[in-house]
Design a protein around this motif. Structure first.
Motif, PDB file in Angstrom:
ATOM      1  N   THR A 102       0.932  -1.062   0.039  1.00 12.22           N
ATOM      2  CA  THR A 102      -0.147  -0.312  -0.297  1.00 12.22           C
ATOM      3  C   THR A 102       0.759   0.788  -0.210  1.00 12.22           C
ATOM      4  O   THR A 102       1.859   1.270   0.589  1.00 12.22           O
ATOM      5  CB  THR A 102      -0.877   0.081   1.215  1.00 12.22           C
ATOM      6  N   ARG A 104       0.536   5.589  -0.457  1.00 13.52           N
ATOM      7  CA  ARG A 104       0.375   6.931  -0.057  1.00 13.52           C
ATOM      8  C   ARG A 104       0.531   8.171  -0.763  1.00 13.52           C
ATOM      9  O   ARG A 104       1.449   8.426  -0.511  1.00 13.52           O
ATOM     10  CB  ARG A 104      -0.379   7.193   1.380  1.00 13.52           C
ATOM     11  N   ILE A 112      -4.824  10.532  -1.086  1.00 11.31           N
ATOM     12  CA  ILE A 112      -4.908   8.874  -1.747  1.00 11.31           C
ATOM     13  C   ILE A 112      -4.002   8.246  -1.225  1.00 11.31           C
ATOM     14  O   ILE A 112      -2.713   7.562  -1.051  1.00 11.31           O
ATOM     15  CB  ILE A 112      -4.598   8.666  -3.933  1.00 11.31           C
ATOM     16  N   ASP A 113      -5.146   6.483  -1.043  1.00  6.04           N
ATOM     17  CA  ASP A 113      -4.124   5.590   0.218  1.00  6.04           C
ATOM     18  C   ASP A 113      -5.086   4.158  -0.898  1.00  6.04           C
ATOM     19  O   ASP A 113      -5.950   4.095  -0.923  1.00  6.04           O
ATOM     20  CB  ASP A 113      -4.636   5.355   1.388  1.00  6.04           C
ATOM     21  N   THR A 114      -3.823   3.778  -1.424  1.00  4.21           N
ATOM     22  CA  THR A 114      -4.406   2.511  -2.591  1.00  4.21           C
ATOM     23  C   THR A 114      -3.388   1.457  -2.323  1.00  4.21           C
ATOM     24  O   THR A 114      -2.367   2.288  -1.957  1.00  4.21           O
ATOM     25  CB  THR A 114      -4.928   3.188  -3.901  1.00  4.21           C
ATOM     26  N   THR A 115      -3.539   0.786  -3.201  1.00  3.37           N
ATOM     27  CA  THR A 115      -2.155  -1.007  -3.188  1.00  3.37           C
ATOM     28  C   THR A 115      -1.797  -1.005  -4.379  1.00  3.37           C
ATOM     29  O   THR A 115      -2.950  -0.200  -5.798  1.00  3.37           O
ATOM     30  CB  THR A 115      -3.295  -1.999  -2.854  1.00  3.37           C
ATOM     31  N   SER A 117      -0.780  -1.918  -7.703  1.00  3.62           N
ATOM     32  CA  SER A 117      -1.455  -2.304  -8.879  1.00  3.62           C
ATOM     33  C   SER A 117      -0.316  -3.451  -9.251  1.00  3.62           C
ATOM     34  O   SER A 117       0.710  -2.875  -9.550  1.00  3.62           O
ATOM     35  CB  SER A 117      -1.545  -1.853 -10.680  1.00  3.62           C
ATOM     36  N   TYR A 137       0.338   7.269 -11.210  1.00  2.00           N
ATOM     37  CA  TYR A 137      -1.168   6.973 -10.757  1.00  2.00           C
ATOM     38  C   TYR A 137      -2.402   6.976 -12.211  1.00  2.00           C
ATOM     39  O   TYR A 137      -1.582   8.742 -12.699  1.00  2.00           O
ATOM     40  CB  TYR A 137      -1.397   7.336  -9.821  1.00  2.00           C
ATOM     41  N   ASP A 141      -8.411   7.295 -12.691  1.00  2.00           N
ATOM     42  CA  ASP A 141      -8.630   5.850 -11.895  1.00  2.00           C
ATOM     43  C   ASP A 141      -7.556   6.046 -10.895  1.00  2.00           C
ATOM     44  O   ASP A 141      -6.890   4.978 -11.137  1.00  2.00           O
ATOM     45  CB  ASP A 141      -8.997   4.854 -12.513  1.00  2.00           C
ATOM     46  N   THR A 143      -6.245   4.626  -8.434  1.00  2.00           N
ATOM     47  CA  THR A 143      -6.205   3.342  -8.208  1.00  2.00           C
ATOM     48  C   THR A 143      -4.854   2.752  -9.027  1.00  2.00           C
ATOM     49  O   THR A 143      -4.610   1.200  -8.542  1.00  2.00           O
ATOM     50  CB  THR A 143      -7.386   2.473  -7.245  1.00  2.00           C
TER      51      THR A 143
END
Length: 204
Positions: A102, A104, A112-115, A117, A137, A141, A143
């Protein structure tokens, strides 16, 4: 008084007594069974179909790993936004490979706090929580995000991709060899259709 000597019967005059019908039938059945055991078994159609189907499934899994990853890299190269992100978590899976990492980072619409890809079911190694890493990113989107290094130079092939591709090739080769063997046995008459199961004989 002299004993009369028995005359020896010439060998050519001895004849084997005729066999009974039951004996002849038993010997014929024994010869048929021995012949059937010596014949190579005819590969069944369902075995060939199963090999081809499994090969197709493995190749489909390979495409599932490959195509979405290539599409993601292509989109990020064309419209991606590069920024710095903080690694918030970097676990390992049960095989010791990087898990769901993850990150940030700040985007136009907020933090944005995401995993990260994955690319071909793999994520970059060496990322430690708290460190900064350059990521790219998708503004449509956020994410959908990869490390900038992987956007520029993605892995050639990952282990899951390699395994599924090799399995697809091996199974396809096996199915082809079994098919050729079946046709050779049928052509040579060593694997008659009578050796198949009744359900197979009904098929065209």
């Amino acid at each position: 008084m002299r004993k009369k000597k028995k005359k020896k019967r010439p060998q050519g005059e001895w004849k084997q007594p005729p066999k009974s019908a039951e004996r002849q039938a038993w010997e014929a059945e024994s010869r048929r069974l021995r012949s059937s055991y010596q014949q190579p078994k005819l590969p069944q159609r369902r075995l060939i179909a199963a090999l081809f189907a499994t090969s197709l499934a493995c190749f489909g899994a390979f495409l599932v790993f490959l195509l979405p990853s290539q599409s993601l890299v292509s989109d990020l190269r064309s419209r991606g936004v590069a920024t710095w992100a903080t690694v918030t978590s970097s676990p390992r899976d049960k095989f010791g490979s990087p898990g769901n990492i993850t990150v940030r980072f700040d985007a136009p619409k907020g933090e944005i706090d995401t995993t990260l890809s994955d690319w071909g079911s793999r994520r970059p190694d060496g990322l430690v929580p708290g460190n900064l890493v350059s990521v790219t990113y998708d503004p449509h989107d956020p994410t959908r995000v990869l490390t900038t290094d992987w956007v520029r130079h993605p892995p050639t092939v990952t282990f899951p991709m390699l395994v599924t591709l090799v399995m697809a090739v091996v199974l396809l080769a096996g199915a082809t060899l079994v098919t050729l063997r079946r046709r050779a046995l049928q052509k040579a008459g060593e694997g008659p259709e009578s050796a198949e199961s009744p359900s197979e004989r009904k098929r065209p």
